[in-house]
Write a protein that holds these residues in place. Structure first.
Motif, PDB file in Angstrom:
ATOM      1  N   ASP A 264      79.706 105.506 169.519  1.00  0.00           N
ATOM      2  CA  ASP A 264      80.031 106.301 168.331  1.00  0.00           C
ATOM      3  C   ASP A 264      78.906 107.270 167.976  1.00  0.00           C
ATOM      4  N   SER A 268      81.577 109.941 168.889  1.00  0.00           N
ATOM      5  CA  SER A 268      82.569 109.693 167.850  1.00  0.00           C
ATOM      6  C   SER A 268      83.401 110.938 167.553  1.00  0.00           C
ATOM      7  N   ASN A 269      84.722 110.803 167.693  1.00  0.00           N
ATOM      8  CA  ASN A 269      85.681 111.862 167.327  1.00  0.00           C
ATOM      9  C   ASN A 269      85.444 113.198 168.023  1.00  0.00           C
ATOM     10  N   GLU A 272      88.525 115.378 168.330  1.00  0.00           N
ATOM     11  CA  GLU A 272      89.174 115.860 167.114  1.00  0.00           C
ATOM     12  C   GLU A 272      88.470 117.070 166.514  1.00  0.00           C
ATOM     13  N   THR A 273      87.410 117.519 167.137  1.00  0.00           N
ATOM     14  CA  THR A 273      86.661 118.650 166.601  1.00  0.00           C
ATOM     15  C   THR A 273      87.469 119.935 166.710  1.00  0.00           C
ATOM     16  N   LYS A 415      82.674 102.295 158.205  1.00  0.00           N
ATOM     17  CA  LYS A 415      83.763 103.181 158.629  1.00  0.00           C
ATOM     18  C   LYS A 415      85.114 102.485 158.459  1.00  0.00           C
ATOM     19  N   GLN A 442      84.577 111.008 157.106  1.00  0.00           N
ATOM     20  CA  GLN A 442      84.721 112.320 157.741  1.00  0.00           C
ATOM     21  C   GLN A 442      83.492 113.194 157.473  1.00  0.00           C
ATOM     22  N   GLU A 445      80.606 112.159 159.755  1.00  0.00           N
ATOM     23  CA  GLU A 445      80.854 112.506 161.154  1.00  0.00           C
ATOM     24  C   GLU A 445      80.759 114.005 161.389  1.00  0.00           C
ATOM     25  N   THR A 449      78.039 115.995 163.832  1.00  0.00           N
ATOM     26  CA  THR A 449      78.438 117.005 164.817  1.00  0.00           C
ATOM     27  C   THR A 449      77.592 118.271 164.660  1.00  0.00           C
TER      28      THR A 449
END
Length: 460
Positions: A264, A268-269, A272-273, A415, A442, A445, A449
């Motif tokens: 993560d 992590s995600n 979805e970026t 989370k 969110q 995260e 990023t």
């Protein structure tokens, strides 16, 4: 003739003497280091695990003078598991396997896919991450719709990779396309070349492709080239003891959540970026950040923060807009509330310097509330969530984690429990009540990023 025999006699004796000393040296070496020891026994005797890896963003690199990277973090935990130190060996991608065979390292951990060709020469651990090879192309270049649509296209990949093996298979199946092999060029560099339109297509494992989309927002992740594969660590053939220890470690890392925690941290995600949001961030790094960069650096130094992390917070809060205002009436670069402004001793929330000072001071206050956490990285995540949703709601989420039997000092647990603060079953039992608990998750995260992107950019 006598001289000839005499010289031969001397030569033979010299060879014999040299052979004796070589043999003696070997015997001394073997006595000192134990040539009969297995690799695992040698590691425990010397107290050092030699990791063979590659310099790349998904494996191992330096940031602020400290080693980091997914494979590095995982290997460091493995060294701790063995109670030994970790030594890093980076011979270059094309030399990693030969280094392992020659005993110049103990294990390869570098995002390796298990392939048929590699299995013939090496043994692999249990898998630790599923991946899939994908085509990478520029947003202005139409990517192939399927494998047959590769016809007449040219792809660029690094020599000796699983990408090369897969392209060879596709070529043999009858699809007419070209591929160009590059020696020791990182996948990230080939993706950069796609982004800058120097080449049209490359291939990357999806974890690498999506991670690099953060840094190169104009790339697009295209079709998969084959079914899901697995990443694993490689050891020499028949090194059963070493393999057993690695597999025991992966079992431990899975059961304790350690593997998920490290995964993560880096991945992590990533799928979805939003590439459009990333593009805007890259633009504003160039157009807006320079106005506030010195202020951010100066204030960050006072509290021991990495200024790039703070810059990521500023962007998440206001998009580097000093006049930003939310529907809850928080204002300025760091979206400071009226109460927080008074508490932090500032008068004008719209003044960039005052906003940055107040925001960083308040963030430090949140970090101090979690100074009981042993992991500094975890304390930062808890503090960021508190900055967004409030310290009280975070403590409620911590209590829910305790009630659920989760590890309340891990961000991974929060989370899970923070979003529960929006459900009456849970928030009615808490001290601070309802909260849109998915938002701080969110929020954190997205900041991570942006922070990762800033770390990869040469801004100083």
């Amino acid at each position: 003739m006598k001289r000839f025999y005499f010289n031969n006699f001397i030569l033979i004796n010299l060879i014999g003497i040299l052979s004796f000393f070589v043999l003696l040296s070997v015997l001394i070496h073997n006595t000192e280091f134990g040539s009969d020891l297995t690799r695992l026994e040698r590691i425990k005797k010397t107290g050092v695990l030699r990791l063979i890896t590659n310099n790349s963003i998904n494996s191992y690199y330096y940031y602020n003078g400290q080693p980091t990277g997914f494979e590095y973090d995982l290997a460091r935990e493995f060294a701790n598991f063995l109670n030994v130190d970790l030594d890093i060996v980076t011979p270059g991608w094309n030399n990693m396997f030969s280094y392992l065979e020659q005993g110049k390292g103990d294990v390869i951990a570098s995002g390796l896919t298990i392939t048929k060709e590699r299995l013939e020469r090496f043994d692999f651990s249990n898998p630790y991450m599923p991946i899939q090879q994908r085509i990478v192309h520029h947003k202005l270049i139409f990517g192939p719709k399927n494998i047959e649509d590769l016809t007449f296209r040219t792809l660029h990949v690094r020599r000796g990779t699983s990408y090369q093996s897969r392209l060879e298979e596709i070529k043999k199946s009858g699809v007419d396309f070209n591929y160009i092999l590059h020696n020791n060029i990182p996948t990230k560099e080939l993706i950069r070349m796609v982004h800058d339109r120097e080449i049209k297509f490359t291939v990357a494992d999806d974890n690498i492709a999506y991670l690099n989309q953060r840094y190169y927002p104009d790339i697009r992740i295209g079709i998969p080239l084959q079914e899901k594969e697995s990443l694993a660590w490689a050891v020499n053939k028949n090194d059963s003891q070493m393999l057993e220890q690695i597999n025991k470690f992966f079992l431990y890392a899975n059961e304790t959540g350690l593997l998920k925690q490290i995964s993560d941290k880096y991945y992590s995600n990533i799928e979805e970026t939003d590439p459009f949001d990333l593009k805007r961030f890259h633009q504003r790094i160039e157009t807006r950040l320079p106005r506030y960069k010195k202020m951010i650096i100066d204030e960050s130094i006072k509290y021991g923060f990495d200024w790039k992390l703070v810059a990521a917070v500023v962007y998440q809060e206001s998009r580097f807009n000093p006049n930003a205002k939310s529907f809850t009436n928080v204002r300025g670069l760091m979206q400071v509330t009226t109460i927080t402004a008074e508490e932090m001793g500032i008068e004008n929330r719209l003044n960039p310097s005052q906003s940055i000072k107040a925001g960083i001071k308040y963030l430090d206050k949140m970090v101090q509330k979690f100074d009981y956490l042993e992991d500094e990285y975890e304390s930062i995540l808890f503090a960021l969530a508190s900055y967004n949703v409030g310290y009280g709601h975070v403590t409620d989420a911590i209590q829910i984690a305790i009630d659920m039997g989760l590890d309340e000092i891990k961000w991974q647990s929060l989370k899970t429990t923070l979003p529960l603060l929006s459900k009456s079953k849970y928030y009615k039992q808490t001290r601070y009540g309802y909260a849109r608990g998915w938002e701080p998750v969110q929020y954190v995260e997205r900041i991570l990023t942006y922070y990762d992107i800033l770390k990869q950019k040469e801004l100083i």
